[in-house]
Design an enzyme around this catalytic site. Sequence first.
Site, PDB file in Angstrom:
ATOM      1  N   SER A 306     -19.089  12.351  -4.185  1.00  0.00           N
ATOM      2  CA  SER A 306     -19.579  13.625  -3.664  1.00  0.00           C
ATOM      3  C   SER A 306     -18.387  14.545  -3.532  1.00  0.00           C
ATOM      4  O   SER A 306     -17.253  14.164  -3.818  1.00  0.00           O
ATOM      5  CB  SER A 306     -20.227  13.412  -2.302  1.00  0.00           C
ATOM      6  OG  SER A 306     -19.211  13.138  -1.369  1.00  0.00           O
ATOM      7  N   LYS A 307     -18.649  15.743  -3.068  1.00  0.00           N
ATOM      8  CA  LYS A 307     -17.561  16.700  -2.905  1.00  0.00           C
ATOM      9  C   LYS A 307     -16.469  16.121  -2.014  1.00  0.00           C
ATOM     10  O   LYS A 307     -15.304  16.418  -2.169  1.00  0.00           O
ATOM     11  CB  LYS A 307     -18.092  17.985  -2.292  1.00  0.00           C
ATOM     12  CG  LYS A 307     -18.817  18.831  -3.306  1.00  0.00           C
ATOM     13  CD  LYS A 307     -18.882  20.267  -2.837  1.00  0.00           C
ATOM     14  CE  LYS A 307     -19.298  21.187  -3.935  1.00  0.00           C
ATOM     15  NZ  LYS A 307     -20.574  21.273  -4.410  1.00  0.00           N
ATOM     16  N   ARG A 308     -16.904  15.289  -1.051  1.00  0.00           N
ATOM     17  CA  ARG A 308     -15.933  14.747  -0.107  1.00  0.00           C
ATOM     18  C   ARG A 308     -15.023  13.694  -0.751  1.00  0.00           C
ATOM     19  O   ARG A 308     -13.888  13.547  -0.366  1.00  0.00           O
ATOM     20  CB  ARG A 308     -16.653  14.148   1.104  1.00  0.00           C
ATOM     21  CG  ARG A 308     -16.489  15.006   2.340  1.00  0.00           C
ATOM     22  CD  ARG A 308     -17.399  14.575   3.450  1.00  0.00           C
ATOM     23  NE  ARG A 308     -18.784  14.916   3.162  1.00  0.00           N
ATOM     24  CZ  ARG A 308     -19.746  14.036   2.886  1.00  0.00           C
ATOM     25  NH1 ARG A 308     -19.487  12.761   2.864  1.00  0.00           N
ATOM     26  NH2 ARG A 308     -20.970  14.434   2.638  1.00  0.00           N
ATOM     27  N   ASN A 309     -15.564  12.959  -1.699  1.00  0.00           N
ATOM     28  CA  ASN A 309     -14.686  11.935  -2.283  1.00  0.00           C
ATOM     29  C   ASN A 309     -14.404  12.185  -3.760  1.00  0.00           C
ATOM     30  O   ASN A 309     -14.442  11.298  -4.573  1.00  0.00           O
ATOM     31  CB  ASN A 309     -15.219  10.524  -2.029  1.00  0.00           C
ATOM     32  CG  ASN A 309     -16.623  10.379  -2.552  1.00  0.00           C
ATOM     33  OD1 ASN A 309     -17.109  11.239  -3.271  1.00  0.00           O
ATOM     34  ND2 ASN A 309     -17.281   9.299  -2.212  1.00  0.00           N
ATOM     35  N   ILE A 312     -15.342  16.664  -7.244  1.00  0.00           N
ATOM     36  CA  ILE A 312     -15.192  18.089  -7.047  1.00  0.00           C
ATOM     37  C   ILE A 312     -15.041  18.796  -8.375  1.00  0.00           C
ATOM     38  O   ILE A 312     -14.811  18.155  -9.388  1.00  0.00           O
ATOM     39  CB  ILE A 312     -13.942  18.366  -6.186  1.00  0.00           C
ATOM     40  CG1 ILE A 312     -13.092  17.129  -6.216  1.00  0.00           C
ATOM     41  CG2 ILE A 312     -14.325  18.817  -4.804  1.00  0.00           C
ATOM     42  CD1 ILE A 312     -12.132  17.015  -5.138  1.00  0.00           C
TER      43      ILE A 312
END
Length: 640
Positions: A306-309, A312
Amino acid sequence: MMRRPIPNLRARQTWICTQCRAGYSSVAAPGSKLRMGNHNRKTNLPDGPARTRFAPSPTGYLHLGSLRTALFNYLLAKRTGGQFLLRIEDTDQKRTIPGAEQRLYDDLRWAGLQWDEGPIVGGPYGPYRQSERTETYRKHTHELIDNGHAYRCFCSAERLDAHARHRSEAGLAPGYDRRCAEISAAESAERAHKGEAHVVRLKVEGYPMFYDIVYGKTGQNRPNTKLDLIERVYDDPILLKSDGHPTYHLANVVDDHLMEITHVIRGTEWMASTPLHVALYNAFKWTPPQFGHVPLLVDKSGQKLSKRNADIDLTFFKDTQSIFAATLVNFAALLGWSHTQKSDVFNLEELEQLFNLKITRGNTVVAFEKLWFLQKAHAQRFASAPESPELQDMVHKLTTTVEATYSKEQLAQILNTRTLPSYITPLLQADAKSYTTPEDFLSRNQTFFQTAATLTRPAYTPASSPPSSPSATNPPTTTAAVPLSSLHTAATALTLVPPSHWTLDTHRANIAAYDGASAVLESPSASASAGGRPLEQEGQQSPAELEAARKAADKLFKKELYHYLRWALSGGAPGPGIPETMVILGREQTVRRLQDAKALTLEMVPNRGVKRYKGPQESAAAAEKSKDISWMGSLAPKRA
Ligand code: GLU
């Protein structure tokens, strides 16, 4: 609530296209074995050219997962001599991000994935932006209404909400009661003509199985009807929204057909929609393309990227991390694709030759260590191609980083008459194996940008120690296995090269030719650590033993010399080899650094100025050595 009459579904016959009947297509035909049509069993590649597409929605930017999807489609087209299309799926105008479309173009081009047909470049099947194809979708929807495969649904949002709530309260799965399917064609057309708000639904007969290139036989062959405690319900998806715009499913299927797409390679998140797409192809009497769903990308703990891991957008890799396009493309290609090559390092052209559809099932774990491994590998490739634009780009980026870090005055002292790019180029070439980012590279090689005055060195510690218990007759003359004084001598000797010969070859030859054995064998403690015996005992050794001792002594000496020179020239930092360092620094900087290093270690040389007694044999050896010009290596005048 009034019950609707239940249609007799059994009476209806599911439509199957001719090719499916022949078992050719990806879609199930009754009684036929579901299989892939005309593909090589080993590679899963089709026999003919594939027309593939990447169909992003401009609701976000390109990220690792979508780059991989684009790449696989691109590679399949290139490998089979087909075409790669770009189609902008902007049916959901509300979610469109301004500027996202341009970024998609820029990012795809940065990665080298130039599309053969699509926006900007055009092509015979355009327009390639779905917002410009609304009429086409309407026309095809009307065809389906006319042949009974679709119907207008005039149910209000309130009715649908109430129906959904009612079912949910009863603990039942959602479903539509098909109320509007019963409206006559004439009434439906009339109400639409009068402007009554409606959507168009596909009257799905059943959700067929399909053959997936990656996952094999997929789906449940689900009938589209459910009779539960309350009523019979259906899953009739909306094709055309009340604003007259198509849903993703309709536009996607119509375009893939009209653009003659043969292979749809996309993420597994679309797998659940594929039976609906196949149902739609069936309704149109069209042959569906081959589908291949590529596995989900997950992090090491199994979480979806996800954007968090780090799933990006590309900017992060490209601009923040300074990853080369070749690295990221190589990295993305390895996410789920398996090959039989010895090395994992490929550029785009190599991938175009190698790619096939051997794609692993199951989630793909993204390990970012691999990204850095590939970055170093590509840096080495670029650096070994002196004219490569990528090397020029590396030089440019590093130059900018260096200029932002050091003052002009400081750099001027190092560079003399040289330009910064011409100083940086050989440095990059010499240490490309460690290149990750300009910042990391500079931090690793910072000593190349320090003046003799600003270069700091830790206290010198020798690489090899003397034997632990030197005998009383042979007390150690230094704390090191190799006397520092001999290292000082060797270091000075290596600089006695005229500027015209200040080259890699000269330094390599001179270091190799330097007689390190004598320096060690003349030192009793060092000689012992090299496994030899002091010179006084030399006479007792056989020629073979002597030769072996000399070799060992030379090896010990060279090891210490390299260690000392690295400390002297770059404070002990890892980086390019010693000859390379001497060439990059240049003669003047090298000489200064060696002089400073000598001054710093002079105290460590014991008995400075006190001559040790040399036995007759040793004196003869030393005398012979004074004539020795082997340190001049290739520069030594030829002896008669
Ligand atoms: N527009 C869809 C997306 O953004 C395309 C899915 C497909 O490839 O069919 O992922």
